[in-house]
Design an enzyme around this catalytic site. Structure first.
Site, PDB file in Angstrom:
ATOM      1  CE  LYS A  98      -3.866   2.065   2.837  1.00  9.53           C
ATOM      2  NZ  LYS A  98      -4.587   1.419   4.270  1.00  9.53           N
ATOM      3  CB  SER A 127      -7.308   3.934   3.622  1.00 10.99           C
ATOM      4  OG  SER A 127      -6.504   3.114   4.361  1.00 10.99           O
ATOM      5  CB  SER A 171      -8.023   1.004   6.185  1.00  7.98           C
ATOM      6  OG  SER A 171      -8.453   2.470   6.058  1.00  7.98           O
TER       7      SER A 171
END
Length: 477
Positions: free
Chosen positions: A92, A167, A191
């Protein structure tokens, strides 16, 4: 990680070596097994993954930085003695990997290049994972939908007009589409679990302080998104802290469901007292019936938290990072209005308006929430709730142009089930057991006492056997 079989995960086919479609159908454990047996070379896995990314990413916008030559060099070297030797992987865009961009989805950091590698990234690569790129994330991970102005929105492989969540939305789109078998994700308010629910994946948030590089004071924690439970369990076992200062004793995991039947609390209501959309409620009730049919005791329960008070304090913590971003922009002589999104600016303004002791009061409240949850889980083994209150939203519903007050109202309603577990430090997972009538995934969230990930993994293995999901894939053209 003894006991986690290397082949034959529930619902996952065996691959004919060298065939891209077959390789894409395998989980990371099975891919690593092919490499160990010499049936596939790491370079073959890597090139197959690169080909899938090149084919699928233009439509999904999930991978925002690629390091293919770096990955090719890694694939040509001797592999570490870890459980995922030769398996392609993505981080990420919040994690540092030395010499590569880390933007956190923000125009403020558009030119930032990491000078070092984060502990969790280094540990994951020591497992044999070959990092080939970074995945999309909303600005500073402050949103439950991945639609940053810097890179544009990631799209849900099940319906490109819908959000993949956030996220870790880019990571979820990468795995759900089959570009990769597994990808790094992190969770500071839902997330990991929210994108897992949106994209039909398995996603477990470990306990606070559990993983390499994390501290007991951190609300956020790193792990992964995967299609199989065993991939998540193997990486969890590898990446959990085992140093002398670790706040939790290491967990030994097997691949077989536990014989012990659980007392499972059940509630469809969010902490603000509202019920979810009809499709989510029906899916959750289906999950409750499945658990009861497996012999678990499922009883009504309510988590020990007052929603309005919780979100008042959570907003203090949520906005603090945005305030730091504004300060960084000013320190670097950049105009915050030009390099930060409206939602980030709204949160920063909220942080500036708080009393001097707001952070201290929030911390004291969060400590009390943790104590309440600890007492709650003396009466229940597991708690079952929705992950979010509706199906994956249409892109734009939580987009960067939504006004701050409206965005807050939408987010608080949508994520009313997940951030309590970050505050309490409790482990929680989204299990992809359901599909809505409109053909979109709906996850079910299970949580447990701090440090009790084994109970969750054991239950997940059982649910994976009882209601397999691995063959349920989006149709991509």
């Amino acid at each position: 990680m003894a006991g986690l079989a290397a082949t034959g995960a529930i619902g996952l086919p065996h691959a004919a070596a060298g065939h891209d479609d077959d390789l894409a159908a395998l989980d990371a454990t099975a891919q690593a097994d092919l490499v160990r047996r010499g049936e596939v070379k790491p370079a073959e896995l890597l090139e197959a993954a690169i080909a899938r990314i090149d084919r699928l990413n233009p439509a999904l916008n999930a991978v925002v930085a690629s390091f293919y030559e770096r990955a090719r060099r890694a694939a040509a070297q001797p592999l570490p003695e870890g459980p995922f030797g030769g398996v392609p992987y993505a981080l990420k865009d919040l994690l540092d990997l030395q010499g590569t961009p880390r933007t956190a989805g923000s125009r403020l950091l558009a030119r930032h290049v990491s000078a070092a590698t984060s502990d969790i990234a280094a540990r994951s690569m020591a497992a044999g994972l070959i990092v080939l790129g970074k995945t999309n994330t909303p600005e500073f991970a402050l949103n439950a939908s991945t639609e940053p102005l810097l890179f544009g929105p990631s799209r849900n492989p099940w319906n490109p007009g819908r959000s993949p969540g956030g996220s870790s939305g880019g990571a979820a789109a990468v795995v759900a589409s089959g570009m990769l078998a597994m990808a790094h994700a992190s969770d500071g308010g839902g997330s990991i679990r929210i994108p897992a629910s949106c994209c039909g994946l398995f996603g477990l948030k470990p306990s606070r302080g559990r993983m390499t590089g994390s501290r007991q004071s951190d609300a956020g924690v790193d792990h992964c998104l995967s299609r199989s439970v065993r991939d998540s369990a193997r990486l969890f076992g590898w990446n959990q802290r085992q140093d002398a200062a670790a706040p939790l004793a290491p967990v030994a995991l097997g691949a077989d469901p536990a014989a012990r039947r659980l007392k499972i609390g059940f509630s469809s209501q969010g902490i603000l007292g509202h019920e979810p959309a009809a499709a989510v409620k029906a899916a959750l009730e289906q999950t409750a019936r499945l658990c009861a049919g497996l012999g678990h005791q499922v009883v009504p329960a309510r988590l020990p938290v007052e929603g309005e008070l919780f979100f008042r304090h959570f907003m203090v913590a949520w906005s603090a990072g945005a305030a730091r971003a504004v300060q960084q922009a000013r320190t670097e002589r950049q105009d915050p209005e030009a390099v930060l999104e409206p939602w980030t600016l709204f949160l920063a303004a909220h942080a500036r308006a708080q009393a001097a002791d707001a952070g201290q009061l929030a911390g004291a409240y969060f400590a009390e929430v943790a104590r309440r949850f600890d007492r709650f889980f003396t009466d229940y083994d597991v708690m079952l709730t929705p992950v979010v209150d509706d199906e994956p939203p249409e892109l734009g519903h939580l987009g960067p142009d939504v006004g701050g007050p409206q965005m807050w109202d939408r987010l608080v309603k949508y994520v009313a089930y997940t951030p309590v577990h970050n505050v309490a430090g409790t482990p929680a997972m989204s299990v992809p057991l359901s599909m809505s009538p409109s053909g979109l995934p709906i996850g079910s969230q299970f949580s447990a006492r701090v440090g009790n990930e084994k109970t969750l993994f054991d239950l997940a293995f059982e649910l994976e056997q009882a209601s397999p999901w691995a063959q349920r894939r989006p149709s991509l053209r």
